[in-house]
Scaffold this active site. Structure first.
Site, PDB file in Angstrom:
ATOM      1  N   HIS A   9       0.896  -1.519  -0.025  1.00  0.00           N
ATOM      2  CA  HIS A   9      -0.162   0.040   0.085  1.00  0.00           C
ATOM      3  C   HIS A   9       0.891   1.318   0.069  1.00  0.00           C
ATOM      4  O   HIS A   9       0.240   2.363  -0.167  1.00  0.00           O
ATOM      5  CB  HIS A   9      -1.002   0.062   1.296  1.00  0.00           C
ATOM      6  CG  HIS A   9      -2.336   0.687   1.037  1.00  0.00           C
ATOM      7  ND1 HIS A   9      -2.614   1.411  -0.224  1.00  0.00           N
ATOM      8  CD2 HIS A   9      -3.355   0.304   1.593  1.00  0.00           C
ATOM      9  CE1 HIS A   9      -3.668   1.843  -0.070  1.00  0.00           C
ATOM     10  NE2 HIS A   9      -4.294   1.250   0.601  1.00  0.00           N
ATOM     11  N   ASP A  52      -1.660   2.307  -4.867  1.00  0.00           N
ATOM     12  CA  ASP A  52      -3.137   2.931  -4.123  1.00  0.00           C
ATOM     13  C   ASP A  52      -4.316   1.606  -4.320  1.00  0.00           C
ATOM     14  O   ASP A  52      -4.366   0.994  -5.223  1.00  0.00           O
ATOM     15  CB  ASP A  52      -3.592   4.322  -4.939  1.00  0.00           C
ATOM     16  CG  ASP A  52      -2.536   5.313  -4.534  1.00  0.00           C
ATOM     17  OD1 ASP A  52      -1.967   5.175  -3.484  1.00  0.00           O
ATOM     18  OD2 ASP A  52      -2.579   5.985  -5.341  1.00  0.00           O
TER      19      ASP A  52
END
Length: 404
Positions: A375, A379
């Protein structure tokens, strides 16, 4: 009499140290030149080393699980002839080539000299199965015991382990196993990945009814002796196509330089369960391969990983990984990203399920994809869009074969 100090040679990969995976000799043993003496574990595989001289073993550098620096003394031999005091005086052995199998990387195949020639993984399997390798006939070069030889020996019921007859006996025995070798490497890498990477998981179901029909049709066109297609090459080829739109998922993170490197080429890691533990052989340049070529290469590198004959270059360099447990894949999973990659695609088992299409209940073949993303660099929106693009391609499999 003179002493010969054998220093740990350069095993390649830019390593500065290696772990002792196995000693094949002990202090006091008489060895001949090119006898197997031990195995060292790199980040990728076990590398078997052979004696550089004939003589008696005087000392060993450590125990299994200990780490030795490249160039540091590994074994001291007492020799009868007037040989150099260290291997460094005549030059350290050449670095292990990435073109050679890992089981024979440090030397050419050794002649049969009374020592048992086989790989470290087979030695361990034999110990765990209670098998005396001295009783196993080797069919390899110079009598080397291959996996097929050990499996045949076991299939013939020739285990040397004691057998218990009669009533069941309750036992309070506890077996402790030191975490060393590949298992320790796996533990370290998994812990590092879990600690360093904020994993983002995304699970989506895929209707692979049309894909499965195509797969069966193509397999029916093959000769009986030809290898049949599994779902994996279809998924790999579709993923390769999709990654052109999502290059941020086909990337490696260099922590030391704080740089993310996106790759145009797709080097696909294939998570493979082996007798030694989890390995990730790599299919290079998937973007230039056809379906059959990709399928063939997946079979080849994963088979080599299981047989412990994979070349060092085949166990490194992946840019994204696929992991699949086939029929044991379950409904969903949360795969751990293979550092330094930023994404991994998990393939779950395919099952027939009733689904509603246009108001009608029909039976379709459904398979879930369970994927994880780093992450920090991918995204959630981009991860979801990539999996949706992959889903669309797998559900309309003709699109897999349309190139730009």
């Amino acid at each position: 009499m003179s002493e010969y100090i054998f220093n740990l040679p350069d095993l390649g990969e830019g390593l500065v140290e290696a772990e002792i995976a196995e000693w094949m000799v002990k202090v006091g043993d008489e060895v001949k030149e090119e006898d197997p003496i031990g195995a060292m574990l790199t980040d990728k595989a076990a590398v078997e080393l052979s004696a550089p001289v004939s003589g008696r073993v005087v000392s060993l550098a450590g125990e299994v699980g200990d780490t030795i620096a490249v160039g540091a003394p590994m074994i001291v031999f007492e020799t009868l002839d007037d040989q150099q005091l260290t291997d460094q005086e005549t030059g350290t052995p050449a670095p292990v080539s990435a073109d050679k199998p890992v089981t024979n990387a440090a030397s050419k195949t050794q002649p049969q000299t009374g020592k048992i020639l086989t790989s470290p993984s087979l030695r361990r399997q034999a110990r765990e199965s209670g098998i005396d390798l001295g009783q196993v006939s080797g069919s390899g070069a110079r009598g080397r015991i291959l996996r097929s030889d050990l499996e045949k020996h076991m299939a013939d019921g020739q285990s040397d382990a004691p057998r218990t007859e009669g009533a069941k006996v309750l036992s309070n025995e506890i077996t402790e196993t030191k975490v060393i070798g590949l298992r320790r490497k796996i533990a370290e890498r998994m812990s590092e990945a879990n600690r360093e990477i904020p994993h983002f998981a995304y699970v989506e179901e895929i209707d692979i009814t049309a894909l499965e029909s195509l797969r069966q049709h193509l397999n029916n066109q093959k000769a009986p002796a030809e290898d049949k297609l599994t779902l994996l090459p279809f998924i790999g080829l579709a993923l390769t196509r999709v990654l052109k739109q999502f290059p941020q998922c086909n990337a490696l993170y260099d922590k030391e330089r704080n740089v993310i490197a996106q790759y145009r080429a797709v080097h696909l890691g294939i998570a493979t369960q082996t007798p030694d533990g989890l390995k990730v052989p790599v299919v290079k340049h998937c973007e230039s391969r056809s379906l059959d070529d990709l399928a063939s290469e997946i079979r080849r590198v994963s088979g080599a990983a299981r047989e412990n004959t994979a070349k060092r270059g085949e166990l490194m360099g992946s840019t994204i990984t696929i992991t699949s447990l086939g029929k044991h894949g379950g409904i969903a999973s949360t795969p751990v990203i293979n550092l330094p990659e930023v994404a991994i695609i998990g393939v779950n088992k395919a099952v027939e399920r009733p689904v509603v299409i246009n108001g009608q209940i029909v039976i379709r073949t459904i398979m879930n994809l369970s994927s994880s993303f780093d992450h920090r660099f991918v995204d959630g929106y981009d991860a979801a869009m990539m999996i949706q693009a992959l889903k669309a391609m797998l559900e309309q499999p003709a699109c897999i074969f349309i190139t730009d």
